[in-house]
Design an enzyme around this catalytic site. Structure first.
Site, PDB file in Angstrom:
ATOM      1  N   LYS A   1      69.018 -99.563  23.539  1.00 56.21           N
ATOM      2  CA  LYS A   1      68.804-100.633  24.520  1.00 56.21           C
ATOM      3  C   LYS A   1      68.534-100.030  25.882  1.00 56.21           C
ATOM      4  O   LYS A   1      68.973 -98.923  26.222  1.00 56.21           O
ATOM      5  CB  LYS A   1      70.006-101.568  24.575  1.00 56.21           C
ATOM      6  CG  LYS A   1      71.307-100.973  25.141  1.00 56.21           C
ATOM      7  CD  LYS A   1      71.427-101.044  26.655  1.00 56.21           C
ATOM      8  CE  LYS A   1      72.677-100.332  27.163  1.00 56.21           C
ATOM      9  NZ  LYS A   1      72.721-100.196  28.636  1.00 56.21           N
TER      10      LYS A   1
ATOM     11  N   ASP B   1      78.038-103.828  24.212  1.00 55.97           N
ATOM     12  CA  ASP B   1      76.625-103.728  23.850  1.00 55.97           C
ATOM     13  C   ASP B   1      76.363-103.950  22.362  1.00 55.97           C
ATOM     14  O   ASP B   1      75.196-104.014  21.953  1.00 55.97           O
ATOM     15  CB  ASP B   1      76.074-102.351  24.241  1.00 55.97           C
ATOM     16  CG  ASP B   1      75.988-102.154  25.746  1.00 55.97           C
ATOM     17  OD1 ASP B   1      75.799-103.154  26.464  1.00 55.97           O
ATOM     18  OD2 ASP B   1      76.111-100.997  26.208  1.00 55.97           O
TER      19      ASP B   1
END
Length: 312
Positions: A19, A151
């Site tokens: 990410k 996350d």
């Protein structure tokens, strides 16, 4: 052949993406010690592959699957987030007699600020769910993931999404663009708590940190893609540059090498350079290499979240 007719797999391999944060707003620290966040995540084409096999006891092994990946610091015991993810899934289903051997082929750099550990956790959850035919609902996987790390839910969802709370409340957003980035890795890590500590001293979070609706519109409308850089932002960037002036030098070099914009991802130390297209990204990476910044990757996004790539 329908899924119902497939034999029970011996192993399952799941791919999960890295990410980046193309927007990160940070609020004032809460009484519990966490900062409220508003972020825009994007999953990019840098991956870890996780293969799980039924076993009598838990184990994990990690091998490098990229020239810029060093895995010596990845734990091979129960502290590894992949094993913690597996045990959390087992506990959720009350299956105390289940265990697995987990192999991680790591293409996402370790401690690079790209959520490689979270990707491994997400991939393990999906892989074990398929291996053992558990049929865990998506919302349950997201809840388990949120307990493992802020996350992890995004690594399950992928694409482009907003994150709120500590980042774990993920909402997919429409993104019709194809965005190209040069990711510039750092030889040295950067402690996330130290970055937040510096942020509290320098900024304090006493401002409006919310995502601008215009940014989400820029993602929806690729024709206006050249304007996306107006909304790229990271509240932690000044703090990271204060602790690591060399990162600011990377940003300046990227702009001098014709990047549209340069941005810290997350709490660093990874830096991002936005390019107009694939050819421009490769050209920027080449120019950066000539300046000594040769630990780079050309990636694009958005890409899918954790998904099965092989049954064994």
């Amino acid at each position: 052949m329908s899924a119902a007719l497939l034999p029970d797999p011996i192993s399952v391999t799941v791919r999960a993406p890295a990410k980046i944060n193309i927007y990160l707003g940070v609020g004032k620290v809460r009484p519990d010690g966490f900062h409220p966040l508003e972020t825009v995540y994007q999953a990019v084409s840098l991956y870890d592959d996780v293969t799980v096999t039924d076993a009598e006891e838990w184990s994990v092994s990690t091998i490098a699957d990229g020239v810029h990946v060093e895995v010596r610091e990845v734990p091979d015991d129960d502290s590894n987030i992949a094993i913690r993810a597996g045990k959390a899934l087992v506990a959720h289903h009350r299956l105390d007699d289940r265990a697995a051997a987990i192999q991680i082929n790591k293409g996402i750099p370790v401690a690079g600020g790209m959520a490689g550990g979270s990707a491994d956790a997400a991939a393990t959850l999906v892989a074990l769910d398929r291996l053992w035919s558990l049929g865990t609902a998506d919302e349950e996987l997201l809840a388990i993931g949120a307990e493992l790390g802020s996350d992890v839910p995004f690594a399950l969802v992928g694409g482009t999404a907003t994150g709120t709370g500590r980042g774990e409340v993920v909402t997919p957003v429409e993104d019709n663009g194809s965005w190209w980035w040069v990711v510039v890795f750092s030889d040295d890590g950067l402690s996330t708590p130290s970055v937040y500590g510096a942020y509290d001293l320098l900024e304090g979070g006493d401002h409006d940190y919310r995502i601008r609706p215009q940014m989400l519109e820029a993602l929806r409308a690729p024709a206006n893609g050249e304007h996306l850089q107006v909304f790229l932002y990271n509240d932690l960037e000044d703090a990271a540059f204060y602790l690591r002036p060399d990162l600011q030098a990377v940003a300046e070099a990227a702009l001098e090498c014709q990047a549209s914009y340069a941005l810290l991802s997350g709490s660093g130390p990874t830096m991002l350079a936005l390019a107009a297209d694939a050819d421009s990204a490769r050209a920027i990476a080449g120019r950066l290499a000539e300046r000594g910044y040769d630990r780079t990757a050309v990636v694009h996004g958005p890409v899918a979240g954790a998904h099965v790539v092989a049954y064994g």
